[in-house]
Enzyme design. Structure first.
Site, PDB file in Angstrom:
ATOM      1  N   ASP A  46      64.152  42.873   9.484  1.00  0.00           N
ATOM      2  CA  ASP A  46      63.514  42.477   8.228  1.00  0.00           C
ATOM      3  C   ASP A  46      63.702  40.977   7.998  1.00  0.00           C
ATOM      4  O   ASP A  46      63.204  40.420   7.010  1.00  0.00           O
ATOM      5  CB  ASP A  46      63.997  43.318   7.037  1.00  0.00           C
ATOM      6  CG  ASP A  46      65.491  43.208   6.800  1.00  0.00           C
ATOM      7  OD1 ASP A  46      66.185  42.596   7.626  1.00  0.00           O
ATOM      8  OD2 ASP A  46      65.971  43.747   5.780  1.00  0.00           O
ATOM      9  N   SER A  47      64.370  40.307   8.949  1.00  0.00           N
ATOM     10  CA  SER A  47      64.359  38.834   8.991  1.00  0.00           C
ATOM     11  C   SER A  47      62.916  38.353   9.157  1.00  0.00           C
ATOM     12  O   SER A  47      62.634  37.164   8.998  1.00  0.00           O
ATOM     13  CB  SER A  47      65.231  38.315  10.136  1.00  0.00           C
ATOM     14  OG  SER A  47      64.921  38.976  11.342  1.00  0.00           O
ATOM     15  N   ASP A  85      63.872  47.691  11.421  1.00  0.00           N
ATOM     16  CA  ASP A  85      64.680  47.694  10.200  1.00  0.00           C
ATOM     17  C   ASP A  85      64.014  48.459   9.074  1.00  0.00           C
ATOM     18  O   ASP A  85      62.801  48.302   8.839  1.00  0.00           O
ATOM     19  CB  ASP A  85      64.866  46.252   9.707  1.00  0.00           C
ATOM     20  CG  ASP A  85      66.225  45.688  10.059  1.00  0.00           C
ATOM     21  OD1 ASP A  85      67.153  46.476  10.339  1.00  0.00           O
ATOM     22  OD2 ASP A  85      66.364  44.448  10.064  1.00  0.00           O
ATOM     23  N   LYS A 115      67.181  50.800  11.865  1.00  0.00           N
ATOM     24  CA  LYS A 115      68.472  50.225  11.460  1.00  0.00           C
ATOM     25  C   LYS A 115      68.498  50.156   9.940  1.00  0.00           C
ATOM     26  O   LYS A 115      67.482  49.869   9.313  1.00  0.00           O
ATOM     27  CB  LYS A 115      68.649  48.819  12.057  1.00  0.00           C
ATOM     28  CG  LYS A 115      69.940  48.123  11.587  1.00  0.00           C
ATOM     29  CD  LYS A 115      70.259  46.896  12.407  1.00  0.00           C
ATOM     30  CE  LYS A 115      69.504  45.652  12.029  1.00  0.00           C
ATOM     31  NZ  LYS A 115      69.655  45.219  10.617  1.00  0.00           N
ATOM     32  N   GLU A 117      71.366  49.010   6.538  1.00  0.00           N
ATOM     33  CA  GLU A 117      72.590  48.273   6.212  1.00  0.00           C
ATOM     34  C   GLU A 117      73.514  49.109   5.329  1.00  0.00           C
ATOM     35  O   GLU A 117      73.047  49.838   4.461  1.00  0.00           O
ATOM     36  CB  GLU A 117      72.221  46.974   5.474  1.00  0.00           C
ATOM     37  CG  GLU A 117      71.348  46.048   6.306  1.00  0.00           C
ATOM     38  CD  GLU A 117      70.977  44.752   5.579  1.00  0.00           C
ATOM     39  OE1 GLU A 117      71.454  44.542   4.431  1.00  0.00           O
ATOM     40  OE2 GLU A 117      70.227  43.955   6.160  1.00  0.00           O
ATOM     41  N   GLU A 184      77.676  41.626  11.641  1.00  0.00           N
ATOM     42  CA  GLU A 184      77.126  40.292  11.368  1.00  0.00           C
ATOM     43  C   GLU A 184      78.140  39.440  10.601  1.00  0.00           C
ATOM     44  O   GLU A 184      78.687  39.872   9.570  1.00  0.00           O
ATOM     45  CB  GLU A 184      75.822  40.425  10.557  1.00  0.00           C
ATOM     46  CG  GLU A 184      75.224  39.063  10.223  1.00  0.00           C
ATOM     47  CD  GLU A 184      73.780  39.121   9.710  1.00  0.00           C
ATOM     48  OE1 GLU A 184      73.173  40.214   9.695  1.00  0.00           O
ATOM     49  OE2 GLU A 184      73.260  38.061   9.327  1.00  0.00           O
TER      50      GLU A 184
HETATM   51  O1  KIV Z   1      66.816  41.395  10.371  1.00  0.00           O
HETATM   52  C1  KIV Z   1      67.488  40.934  11.296  1.00  0.00           C
HETATM   53  O2  KIV Z   1      67.071  40.055  12.057  1.00  0.00           O
HETATM   54  C2  KIV Z   1      68.850  41.461  11.472  1.00  0.00           C
HETATM   55  C3  KIV Z   1      69.727  40.754  12.445  1.00  0.00           C
HETATM   56  C4  KIV Z   1      70.257  39.524  11.824  1.00  0.00           C
HETATM   57  C5  KIV Z   1      70.807  41.623  12.949  1.00  0.00           C
HETATM   58  O3  KIV Z   1      69.212  42.385  10.831  1.00  0.00           O
END
Ligand code: KIV
Length: 277
Positions: A46-47, A85, A115, A117, A184
């Site tokens: 989600d970056s 994500d 993924k 969090e 992280e």
């Molecule tokens: O969204 C992302 O890029 C991440 C990484 C920083 C692990 O969660």
């Protein structure tokens, strides 16, 4: 022939002490390049929000945006394991919504895993997504979706109490069935200790070399981002300079009439030309 990466291949790599490689990607050409380079995993992170869509942080990213980019990435991969994500608030409201959203990333996006969090507070959701046959990757330490709770991007687990909480969460996530865990911005000795104590692979970002694998954001790895560079980022290329240099040269050549040259142009029969006027 390259081997198709699966959850069991990743587990086996940890067992054999082989490092796992992961990078984020958000579109088809990037995914093709990761595939060609032979990395184990792509994270459609989600970056996406800050790296690609120009948001200030990851919080505004929607499920539709994640599905759209996951689909593009999956079109470019055959062997690479793709994790997508779950964005902010897509798994916080109810277990049912979390399962449906995780399912979208797999069914519509084509990802092999999702993924999310968080630690103890996410156990029920994680177990239920796994029960729906969707592999889940955990994410502890600096979890960017909690930026307002943390009050900024700060290294996590720097004292004994925080470190114990991180280890406890890691053990709970392992027990809940996550297949791997992103750590992280965690001090390297703590990440190494967690890596020793759990049987699933740890993937570090700003967590030192003691993790089972590493992940970096595409734009950081390739030097596309010009923002403040966190300590853990290494630029393996300087594409920002290469790309802006190429664009400036293109602009100059067009303005001077040097581009397109004859070799970039199509011809027609000589006798047809007067007939044009
Ligand atoms: O969204 C992302 O890029 C991440 C990484 C920083 C692990 O969660």
């Amino acid at each position: 022939m390259a081997e198709k990466i699966t959850v069991s291949v990743l587990r086996e790599k940890k067992a054999q002490g082989l490092k796992i490689t992961m990078v984020t990607a958000y579109d088809y050409p990037s995914a093709r390049m990761v595939e060609e380079a032979g990395l184990d995993m792509i994270l459609v992170g989600d970056s996406l929000g800050n790296a690609v869509l120009g948001y200030e942080n990851t919080l505004p990213v929607t499920m539709d945006e994640m599905v759209h980019h996951t689909r593009a990435v999956c079109r470019g991969t055959r062997h690479t394991f793709v994790v997508a994500d779950l964005p902010f608030l897509s798994y916080h409201v109810s277990v049912e919504q979390a399962i449906l959203n995780a399912g979208r990333l797999v069914k519509e996006g084509g990802a092999q895993a999702v993924k999310l969090e968080g630690g103890k507070e996410r156990l029920e959701v994680i177990k239920r997504i796994i029960a729906a046959e969707i592999p889940v990757m955990g994410h502890l330490g600096l979890t960017p979706q909690s930026i307002h709770q943390f009050g900024g991007f700060k290294v996590q687990g720097k004292n004994k109490e925080q470190a114990e909480k991180l280890l406890a969460d890691a053990l709970l996530l392992e027990e809940a069935g996550v297949f791997a865990l992103v750590l992280e911005c965690v001090p390297a000795p703590l990440a190494a200790m967690i890596t020793e104590k759990i049987s699933i692979p740890t993937i570090g970002i700003g967590a030192g070399s003691g993790c089972d694998g590493q992940v970096l954001v595409w734009h950081d790895l390739l030097g596309i981002t010009q923002d403040l560079k966190p300590r853990f980022v290494k630029n393996y290329a300087h594409l920002h300079d290469d790309i802006t240099g190429a664009l400036k040269q293109y602009k100059a050549e067009v303005e001077k009439g040097q581009f397109p040259a004859a070799e970039h142009s199509y011809t027609m029969k000589e006798e047809e030309i007067p007939r044009l006027y």
